[in-house]
Design an enzyme around this catalytic site. Structure first.
Site, mmCIF file in Angstrom:
data_model
loop_
_atom_site.group_PDB
_atom_site.id
_atom_site.type_symbol
_atom_site.label_atom_id
_atom_site.label_comp_id
_atom_site.label_asym_id
_atom_site.label_seq_id
_atom_site.Cartn_x
_atom_site.Cartn_y
_atom_site.Cartn_z
ATOM 1 C CG ASP A 36 -2.296 -0.575 0.847
ATOM 2 O OD1 ASP A 36 -2.418 -1.063 -0.292
ATOM 3 O OD2 ASP A 36 -3.204 -0.543 1.679
ATOM 4 C CG ASP A 282 -8.452 34.306 -33.239
ATOM 5 O OD1 ASP A 282 -8.732 34.525 -34.425
ATOM 6 O OD2 ASP A 282 -7.317 34.433 -32.767
ATOM 7 N N GLY A 417 -3.888 25.405 -34.980
ATOM 8 C CA GLY A 417 -2.839 26.091 -35.731
ATOM 9 C C GLY A 417 -3.322 27.259 -36.548
ATOM 10 C CG LEU A 418 -3.169 28.706 -40.208
ATOM 11 C CD1 LEU A 418 -3.114 28.580 -41.716
ATOM 12 C CD2 LEU A 418 -3.122 30.151 -39.808
#
Ligand code: SF4
Length: 520
Positions: A36, A282, A417-418
């Site tokens: 344990d 975004d 990423g884009l």
């Protein structure tokens, strides 16, 4: 009890270990079989603590079972007191040791050890880690706190004081949340009397009664104790967990009322970038993304509010493994028009993720594995977590800085990423078509060696003997306009869409229908 490969929570004695390890001068004697001691690794390897938990295991072995295991326990208890000289001790048994019924409580009472000893009765086969932590904290507070009449009264002109209750060792960002909430309270003009159990001493626990009110940071751990303090010390408690911008604002109003102060000036000064980021172009692109949430109750509830009210995601699944708080999670799910998933079986969670096909999974380390296997973006929002979720830098979830961290953690996995609008803008660009050379100098007439297009790996769907789907020349031409790094995915999506619709040919129109379908 179910045997399983993964588990959201350990047995309750691991919860007790989280309390003992968080405290500074309390030692835990655990009657437990050899083996344990694995639990130490949770703290030293996963949380990257710089010292072992303050736990002495009796480590009895199979051959000891015919002898006096109670004596082994008594010896371990006396030896650990002599060695560590703690100011309080916890004693208890792990799952296996519970079965041999050696009565750690009675043995502790008869030991003559001159510091308070708290015996823990943690039913290993009915309860789990968070319950074990909550019960240990509660028993410890009951044993150590000085009576209300001995608490030093607040002097005239002294700032209001509160306790921070609930942060433990091995908690998800607890260390950083404490720092953030202490900063936020300081801005409001409120002092922290004691933060417990994280970094508290036995003497700090004794002083809990001196605060004006309690901040319940993690209800799973602190709710029982805070309710008891409310009944016995007339200390009100907070009910809002400050994770997310809206919840942080609500929390500020709640503590201001408990402390009898005006929060307006502090609210003006405290800054958060999440609302602005959420409105940015975004983030608008991410509006309506379908998100699945599974976590402990505190983080699941907070995530559901942030996702639906602050980031504009659509919550398609919500669940928790914290059965004690199932009612709250069910109510939140109902508000969102869905049914909550209450389970501690990760296979059920995986099945639901598979059925719902979300675009983002917010969960524990388990959901990270599930999402990875299914190719879905994921962010970790709750324990149990792995080593990478104990960052060296400060990275809270609570308060306004926590909201900033959450924005970064939840939005970036979706970015790939884009962003979409950039793909649209540049898809005719000389750098993003098949004839482009692997250099930005192409525009100056440089002609380096061309990148050889990698043949697409046949996927499982294509490998069976169904008739192949034909791409019309125009559609193929359109496909080639999509930048190479997302083209494979667009192609697979279009083919899956066509197969679902029973189409044998893909036209330009099919390509755009598929885009609209998967871009929902
Ligand atoms: S005693 Fe409990 S914690 Fe220890 S190995 Fe067995 S099941 Fe796990």
């Amino acid at each position: 009890m179910q045997l399983t490969v993964w588990t959201y929570e350990g047995p309750p004695h691991v919860g007790a270990m989280r309390i003992a390890t968080a405290l500074k001068d309390v030692h835990y004697v655990l009657h437990a079989p050899q083996g344990d001691t694995y639990a130490d690794l949770l703290f030293t390897m996963i949380e990257r603590r710089d010292h072992r938990p303050p736990v002495t295991y009796t480590t009895f072995q199979a051959r000891d079972l015919g002898k006096d295991t109670a004596e082994i326990f008594r010896d371990a208890m006396l030896a650990s007191y002599e060695r560590f000289k703690p100011n309080a001790m916890l004693v208890g048994a792990s799952c296996t040791a519970e079965l041999i019924q050696d009565d750690p409580a009675g043995l502790a009472a008869a030991s003559g050890i001159p510091v308070p000893i708290v015996p823990l009765e943690l039913p290993s086969y009915q309860k789990k880690e968070n319950w074990g932590a909550a019960e240990t904290f509660y028993q410890l507070v009951r044993k150590l706190v000085r009576p209300a009449e001995e608490a030093a009264p607040r002097e005239e002109g002294v700032r209001p004081r509160c306790n921070l209750l609930g942060p433990t060792a091995l908690g998800f960002r607890h260390r950083d949340d404490v720092r953030e909430i202490t900063y936020l309270l300081d801005k409001l003009g409120i002092d922290v009397n004691v933060c417990a159990p994280l970094n508290a001493t036995a003497e700090d626990i004794a002083r809990l009664g001196e605060a004006d009110f309690n901040v319940v940071m993690y209800p799973e751990i602190a709710d029982t104790t805070a309710r008891w303090l409310e009944r016995n010390f007339k200390q009100p408690r907070t009910t809002i967990v400050p994770i997310g911008v809206g919840a942080t604002r609500d929390f500020i109003h709640e503590v201001a009322e408990l402390a009898g102060i005006d929060p307006a000036a502090a609210l003006k000064e405290l800054e958060c970038r999440l609302p602005w980021y959420s409105r940015s172009i975004d983030s608008n692109y991410l509006t309506g993304k379908r998100v699945f949430i599974f976590a402990d109750a505190t983080h699941a509830l907070a995530a559901a509010r942030i996702a639906s009210e602050e980031l504009g995601y659509e919550v398609v699944g919500l669940g928790t493994y914290s059965r004690e708080f199932a009612r709250d999670v069910r109510a939140k799910a109902k508000d969102l028009g869905i049914e909550a998933l209450i389970t501690d079986d990760y296979l059920e969670v995986e099945q639901q993720v598979q059925d719902l096909q979300p675009e983002l999974v917010l969960g524990t380390q388990m959901e990270r594995h599930i999402a990875k296997r299914l190719g879905i973006a994921c962010a970790v929002i709750s324990a149990p977590v792995h080593v990478q979720d104990y960052p060296a830098r400060t990275s809270p979830q609570m308060g306004f800085e926590g909201a900033n961290v959450i924005f970064d953690d939840w939005v970036h996995p979706l970015m790939m990423g884009l962003e979409e609008h950039l793909l649209g803008m540049f898809r005719e660009d000389f750098e993003f078509n098949d004839d482009a050379v692997p250099s930005h100098l192409a525009m100056h007439g440089e002609t380096g060696p061309r990148v050889q297009a990698q043949p697409e790996k046949p996927d499982a769907a294509a490998a069976d003997d169904k008739a192949p789907i034909i791409w019309e020349p125009d559609a193929e031409k359109e496909l080639r306009k999509i930048p190479f790094f997302v083209r494979g995915k667009a192609k697979r999506n279009a083919e899956a869409f066509a197969a679902e619709k029973g189409l044998s040919q893909i036209t330009v129109e099919t390509l755009y229908d598929a885009k609209a379908h998967f871009g929902r």
